[in-house]
Design a protein around this motif. Structure first.
Motif, PDB file in Angstrom:
ATOM      1  N   GLY A  92       0.808  -1.205   0.000  1.00  0.00           N
ATOM      2  CA  GLY A  92       0.000   0.000   0.000  1.00  0.00           C
ATOM      3  C   GLY A  92       0.845   1.260   0.000  1.00  0.00           C
ATOM      4  O   GLY A  92       2.005   1.244   0.425  1.00  0.00           O
ATOM      5  N   VAL A  93       0.256   2.350  -0.484  1.00  0.00           N
ATOM      6  CA  VAL A  93       0.920   3.660  -0.503  1.00  0.00           C
ATOM      7  C   VAL A  93      -0.068   4.712  -0.012  1.00  0.00           C
ATOM      8  O   VAL A  93      -1.272   4.470   0.088  1.00  0.00           O
ATOM      9  N   MET A  94       0.461   5.908   0.282  1.00  0.00           N
ATOM     10  CA  MET A  94      -0.343   6.994   0.848  1.00  0.00           C
ATOM     11  C   MET A  94      -0.334   8.197  -0.083  1.00  0.00           C
ATOM     12  O   MET A  94       0.632   8.432  -0.815  1.00  0.00           O
ATOM     13  N   GLN A  95      -1.425   8.961  -0.040  1.00  0.00           N
ATOM     14  CA  GLN A  95      -1.529  10.221  -0.780  1.00  0.00           C
ATOM     15  C   GLN A  95      -2.437  11.150  -0.001  1.00  0.00           C
ATOM     16  O   GLN A  95      -3.535  10.762   0.402  1.00  0.00           O
ATOM     17  N   THR A  96      -1.973  12.386   0.263  1.00  0.00           N
ATOM     18  CA  THR A  96      -2.795  13.345   0.992  1.00  0.00           C
ATOM     19  C   THR A  96      -2.975  14.616   0.176  1.00  0.00           C
ATOM     20  O   THR A  96      -2.217  14.895  -0.749  1.00  0.00           O
ATOM     21  N   GLY A  97      -3.962  15.400   0.545  1.00  0.00           N
ATOM     22  CA  GLY A  97      -4.261  16.652  -0.136  1.00  0.00           C
ATOM     23  C   GLY A  97      -5.753  16.766  -0.375  1.00  0.00           C
ATOM     24  O   GLY A  97      -6.498  15.785  -0.231  1.00  0.00           O
ATOM     25  N   HIS A  98      -6.220  17.975  -0.719  1.00  0.00           N
ATOM     26  CA  HIS A  98      -7.628  18.132  -1.081  1.00  0.00           C
ATOM     27  C   HIS A  98      -7.936  17.279  -2.307  1.00  0.00           C
ATOM     28  O   HIS A  98      -7.144  17.230  -3.259  1.00  0.00           O
ATOM     29  N   CYS A  99      -9.084  16.619  -2.302  1.00  0.00           N
ATOM     30  CA  CYS A  99      -9.380  15.664  -3.372  1.00  0.00           C
ATOM     31  C   CYS A  99      -9.419  16.323  -4.743  1.00  0.00           C
ATOM     32  O   CYS A  99      -9.139  15.675  -5.754  1.00  0.00           O
ATOM     33  N   TRP A 100      -9.753  17.620  -4.799  1.00  0.00           N
ATOM     34  CA  TRP A 100      -9.798  18.301  -6.103  1.00  0.00           C
ATOM     35  C   TRP A 100      -8.424  18.785  -6.554  1.00  0.00           C
ATOM     36  O   TRP A 100      -8.256  19.178  -7.690  1.00  0.00           O
ATOM     37  N   GLU A 101      -7.438  18.744  -5.652  1.00  0.00           N
ATOM     38  CA  GLU A 101      -6.086  19.182  -6.010  1.00  0.00           C
ATOM     39  C   GLU A 101      -5.172  18.016  -6.390  1.00  0.00           C
ATOM     40  O   GLU A 101      -4.131  18.215  -7.001  1.00  0.00           O
ATOM     41  N   GLN A 106      -1.706  10.807  -9.581  1.00  0.00           N
ATOM     42  CA  GLN A 106      -1.657  10.393  -8.184  1.00  0.00           C
ATOM     43  C   GLN A 106      -2.851   9.514  -7.820  1.00  0.00           C
ATOM     44  O   GLN A 106      -2.726   8.526  -7.102  1.00  0.00           O
ATOM     45  N   TRP A 107      -4.039   9.893  -8.317  1.00  0.00           N
ATOM     46  CA  TRP A 107      -5.215   9.052  -8.096  1.00  0.00           C
ATOM     47  C   TRP A 107      -5.003   7.659  -8.685  1.00  0.00           C
ATOM     48  O   TRP A 107      -5.308   6.645  -8.041  1.00  0.00           O
ATOM     49  N   GLN A 108      -4.487   7.607  -9.902  1.00  0.00           N
ATOM     50  CA  GLN A 108      -4.289   6.313 -10.560  1.00  0.00           C
ATOM     51  C   GLN A 108      -3.252   5.476  -9.833  1.00  0.00           C
ATOM     52  O   GLN A 108      -3.375   4.246  -9.744  1.00  0.00           O
ATOM     53  N   ARG A 109      -2.217   6.127  -9.310  1.00  0.00           N
ATOM     54  CA  ARG A 109      -1.188   5.406  -8.533  1.00  0.00           C
ATOM     55  C   ARG A 109      -1.806   4.741  -7.309  1.00  0.00           C
ATOM     56  O   ARG A 109      -1.529   3.570  -7.000  1.00  0.00           O
ATOM     57  N   MET A 110      -2.647   5.479  -6.598  1.00  0.00           N
ATOM     58  CA  MET A 110      -3.286   4.918  -5.410  1.00  0.00           C
ATOM     59  C   MET A 110      -4.226   3.770  -5.768  1.00  0.00           C
ATOM     60  O   MET A 110      -4.242   2.734  -5.097  1.00  0.00           O
ATOM     61  N   LEU A 111      -5.006   3.948  -6.812  1.00  0.00           N
ATOM     62  CA  LEU A 111      -5.908   2.887  -7.248  1.00  0.00           C
ATOM     63  C   LEU A 111      -5.129   1.647  -7.684  1.00  0.00           C
ATOM     64  O   LEU A 111      -5.512   0.510  -7.394  1.00  0.00           O
TER      65      LEU A 111
END
Length: 281
Positions: A92-101, A106-111
């Protein structure tokens, strides 16, 4: 002699954090290990360390987001060990920030890592586990984020809640087949690890949350203690593995909010480990 002696465990994301704790604990039980990660140097170092303690440990570098590489991991395991008893879909990996930013990449990496990794593990290994005709167990690592949503963690919340849904569905399907394969979903709170090092921070708010989470996680439950709790749950064939009990009131509030159709209210939740805290809905 341990009841796990000689059984085969496959662990993804094994080079650090929860995965490393699972590997070390399983080695102490006398299990045969196939360890996988994308971080080849750390993976090889871990295998060498465990082998130095007398464990049978095999390293297989694989990107769990790639179905072909997970199939290679399965074939590698069968070639080295003849079969599988425990499958830990843990990477697993982590990603933070406002969802619209948060950007598309980055979204695809997390998925790809957090969700596709579990999907690929199930698609590649479950047919093998069923064909073996003997008891086996699949353990999918989600998170308390799989049960409670927090701001600035949208990709993590989304992927981990999907892992919970996938795990529950797999449990129902295997139960309908009366299969000898069991399922657990692991939903821990803070566990001492370096997962925040994988975060590609977006925005000032994301950076602030990153610092908060990093401090909380580094003070969290040790991976070995978590592994002890996980293996106890496996022995009891428990589906839900919730190591941090102090989060249960927050879960009750969320369910009550759903039943009452009231708007959710975010709040910080104190974790079980001294000095640690976590965000929850």
């Amino acid at each position: 002699m341990s009841s796990e002696q000689g059984r085969v465990a496959v662990i993804t994301g094994a080079a650090s954090g929860i995965g490393r704790g699972l590997a070390e604990y399983a080695a102490g039980l006398g299990m045969r290990l196939v360890l996988s990660d994308v971080d080849e140097p750390r993976l090889l170092a871990l295998c060498a360390e465990l082998q130095g303690r007398g464990a049978e440990a095999h390293a297989c570098v694989a990107d769990v987001g790639d179905p072909a590489q997970v199939e290679c991991l399965r074939d590698f395991t069968v070639a080295r060990c003849g079969g599988v008893d425990l499958l830990f879909n843990n990477a697993g990996v982590m990603q933070t920030g406002h969802c619209w930013e948060i950007g598309h990449a980055q979204w695809q990496r997390m998925l790809r890592v957090n969700l596709d990794g579990v999907i690929n593990g199930i698609r590649s290994f479950v047919p093998l586990l069923l064909a073996q005709g003997r008891p086996a167990h699949v353990i999918n690592t989600a998170s308390l984020a799989g049960l409670l949503s927090s701001p600035l963690m949208a990709p993590y919340n989304v992927t981990k809640q999907a892992v919970v849904a996938l795990s529950e569905t797999l449990h129902y399907e295997l139960s309908q087949l009366q299969a000898s394969v069991s399922v657990s979903v692991l939903c821990p709170g803070p566990v001492a690890s370096e997962i925040m090092a994988s975060d590609q921070v977006e925005g000032v708010a994301g950076a602030q949350l990153n610092q908060l989470l990093d401090a909380s996680i580094r003070q969290g439950m040790t991976p070995l203690r978590l592994a002890e709790l996980v293996f106890a749950a496996i022995a009891e064939k428990r589906f839900w593995i919730l190591p941090h009990k102090l989060f249960k009131p927050a879960l009750q509030r969320r369910v009550q909010s759903v039943l009452e159709e009231s708007n959710p209210v975010f709040q910080f939740v104190a974790a079980d480990e001294p000095g640690a805290s976590h965000v929850a809905g």
